[in-house]
Design a protein around this motif. Structure first.
Motif, short mmCIF file in Angstrom:
data_model
loop_
_atom_site.label_atom_id
_atom_site.label_comp_id
_atom_site.label_asym_id
_atom_site.label_seq_id
_atom_site.Cartn_x
_atom_site.Cartn_y
_atom_site.Cartn_z
N THR A 79 5.33 -24.44 22.41
CA THR A 79 4.48 -23.80 23.42
C THR A 79 5.27 -23.33 24.64
O THR A 79 4.70 -22.76 25.56
CB THR A 79 3.40 -24.79 23.88
N ALA A 80 6.59 -23.56 24.64
CA ALA A 80 7.41 -23.19 25.80
C ALA A 80 7.43 -21.68 25.99
O ALA A 80 7.48 -20.91 25.02
CB ALA A 80 8.83 -23.71 25.61
N LYS A 81 7.38 -21.26 27.24
CA LYS A 81 7.43 -19.84 27.57
C LYS A 81 8.89 -19.39 27.72
O LYS A 81 9.71 -20.11 28.28
CB LYS A 81 6.68 -19.55 28.88
N ASN A 82 9.20 -18.24 27.22
CA ASN A 82 10.53 -17.63 27.35
C ASN A 82 11.64 -18.49 26.74
O ASN A 82 12.78 -18.44 27.17
CB ASN A 82 10.86 -17.34 28.82
N ALA A 83 11.30 -19.28 25.73
CA ALA A 83 12.30 -20.12 25.06
C ALA A 83 12.82 -19.40 23.83
O ALA A 83 12.12 -18.58 23.22
CB ALA A 83 11.71 -21.45 24.67
N SER A 84 14.05 -19.68 23.46
CA SER A 84 14.60 -19.17 22.20
C SER A 84 14.37 -20.20 21.11
O SER A 84 14.68 -21.38 21.28
CB SER A 84 16.11 -18.91 22.36
N PHE A 85 13.82 -19.74 19.99
CA PHE A 85 13.57 -20.62 18.86
C PHE A 85 14.51 -20.32 17.69
O PHE A 85 14.25 -20.75 16.57
CB PHE A 85 12.11 -20.49 18.41
N ASN A 86 15.59 -19.61 17.97
CA ASN A 86 16.51 -19.21 16.90
C ASN A 86 17.22 -20.39 16.25
O ASN A 86 17.70 -20.29 15.12
CB ASN A 86 17.56 -18.23 17.44
N GLN A 87 17.31 -21.52 16.99
CA GLN A 87 17.95 -22.70 16.42
C GLN A 87 16.96 -23.85 16.21
O GLN A 87 17.36 -24.97 15.97
CB GLN A 87 19.11 -23.15 17.31
N LEU A 129 5.14 -18.39 13.87
CA LEU A 129 6.32 -18.18 14.70
C LEU A 129 7.47 -17.53 13.93
O LEU A 129 8.27 -16.77 14.50
CB LEU A 129 6.78 -19.52 15.28
N LEU A 130 7.56 -17.81 12.63
CA LEU A 130 8.72 -17.41 11.84
C LEU A 130 9.11 -15.93 11.95
O LEU A 130 10.29 -15.62 12.17
CB LEU A 130 8.52 -17.78 10.37
N PRO A 131 8.17 -14.97 11.80
CA PRO A 131 8.58 -13.56 11.84
C PRO A 131 9.32 -13.16 13.12
O PRO A 131 10.19 -12.29 13.09
CB PRO A 131 7.26 -12.80 11.71
N SER A 132 8.99 -13.83 14.25
CA SER A 132 9.67 -13.50 15.51
C SER A 132 11.10 -14.01 15.52
O SER A 132 11.92 -13.57 16.34
CB SER A 132 8.90 -14.09 16.70
N ILE A 133 11.42 -14.93 14.61
CA ILE A 133 12.78 -15.49 14.53
C ILE A 133 13.61 -14.76 13.49
O ILE A 133 14.76 -14.40 13.74
CB ILE A 133 12.74 -16.99 14.18
N CYS A 134 13.01 -14.52 12.32
CA CYS A 134 13.83 -14.08 11.19
C CYS A 134 13.38 -12.80 10.51
O CYS A 134 14.05 -12.32 9.59
CB CYS A 134 13.94 -15.20 10.16
N GLY A 135 12.23 -12.22 10.91
CA GLY A 135 11.86 -10.91 10.38
C GLY A 135 11.03 -10.95 9.12
O GLY A 135 9.93 -11.51 9.10
#
Length: 358
Positions: A79-87, A129-135
């Motif tokens: 739920t964090a705002k402006n966080a990177s979830f790539n890892q 959430l996944l599509p925003s990380i990996c397409g």
């Protein structure tokens, strides 16, 4: 062999393992929530962060030490705002049950429910959430296949709902097949999204928690285990959950032989803390709360002066305690448990084992 060469080899070995996973994703309840629900202030977070973060401990949680052990950053709450979830990201919520609220509404157990974040709802959040990380779906399957998933602990809040709702343990035990099935279904959904490396913790022996020992401390000596002094009936419930969960995981492993599904044995590790606390440096044992009302009974737990409330205080040396607030553990206990998952023997094969990644 020269020391410099040996150190290089050791660091290279650890680096190789730390780079095996491109991300870490966690699902669960207050044992692993890193900030999706923030309900308490200091002294929560005092040991490591210096401020409250939403973690139910004085410092880092097991999932924080797992992230550090595989070379990834601490997980941001989803739920964090402006966080990177790539890892990675953390989908755990304080007070989350494994089952949806409807299960309890139908049984007249609505009182006390307040965070509707079941296993399936947390997996839903992950999938969105996944599509925003990996397409694309295929790219995401590839990404997820290189990630480590920790699914749980789940179940503690489900059983608390029945116990604190006044149901007898024998009746609360009827929840166990539903809870363990929901966990297994969540694991299988993650496999469908590409997961091939999953850690699934069981539940702790809650009969050893200061909260339960204080609320249900009876006069009958047969209520307590002779070695642990913990409440037998609650630990039997935990044991039953873990037995059924392992059966579910064994079934899934046979169905998905190319996937690594590993059980994390919370129960055995915590039992070892209780039976032989000095082995781990816990001079004050495992049954006394560190943060609570000072001198309140033999477990130092008082529902009317819980940790961070008026009248509570923190023990002089937190590292000598297993229990932080009567329900959750100290950073020291979390570190030791995480080592048992990273290096064994409480996850088999261990997370940092050459055979633990397919």
């Amino acid at each position: 062999m020269k020391l410099s060469i040996l150190l290089f080899l050791v660091s290279s070995f650890h680096l190789a393992f730390s780079q095996r996973y491109n991300a870490l994703f966690n699902f669960g309840d207050s044992l692993s929530d890193t900030g999706n629900v923030v309900i308490a202030g200091l002294p929560y977070g005092m040991t490591y962060f210096g401020h409250h973060t939403g973690r139910c401990s004085d410092g880092r949680l097991i999932i924080d030490f797992i992230a550090e052990g595989i070379g990834l950053p601490h997980l941001p709450p989803n739920t964090a705002k402006n966080a990177s979830f790539n890892q990675g990201a953390n989908f755990a919520f304080i007070a989350a049950p494994a089952l949806p609220f409807d299960f309890y509404h139908q049984r007249g157990l609505s009182k006390g429910l307040w965070v509707n974040a079941s296993v399936h709802q947390q997996v839903d959040r992950f999938e969105k959430l996944l599509p925003s990380i990996c397409g694309s779906p295929q790219d995401c399957k590839d990404f997820v296949s290189k990630s480590l998933m920790v699914v749980g602990e789940f179940g503690g809040n489900d059983y608390n709902t029945g116990i604190f709702g006044g149901w007898p343990i024998t009746k609360v035990s009827s929840f166990v097949p539903h809870v363990t099935q929901a966990i297994a279904e969540g694991v299988e959904r993650l496999i469908g999204l590409g997961a091939v490396n999953l850690i699934v913790p069981g539940v702790l022996p809650v009969g050893c928690f200061p909260l339960y020992l204080t609320l249900y401390d009876g006069k009958d000596p047969t209520d307590f285990g002779p070695r642990t002094r913990c409440l037998r009936r609650f630990n039997t419930l935990s044991w039953y959950h873990n037995t059924l969960l392992r059966r579910q995981l064994d079934r899934l492993q046979k169905k998905h032989p190319a996937v690594s599904i590993r059980y994390a044995d919370f129960y055995a590790q915590y039992f070892d803390f209780v039976i032989d606390p000095l082995k781990y440096g816990f001079k004050d044992g495992a049954l006394r709360t560190c943060c609570g009302a000072p001198g309140q009974g033999k477990y130092n737990f008082n529902l009317h002066a819980k940790c961070d409330q008026n009248g509570s205080s923190v023990c002089p040396d937190i590292s000598t305690h297993v229990s932080w607030d009567g329900i959750h553990m100290t950073e020291t206990a979390h570190r030791i448990i995480a080592q048992g998952w990273l290096n064994g023997p409480y996850v088999d094969p261990p997370i940092l084992s050459s055979s633990s990644n397919n």
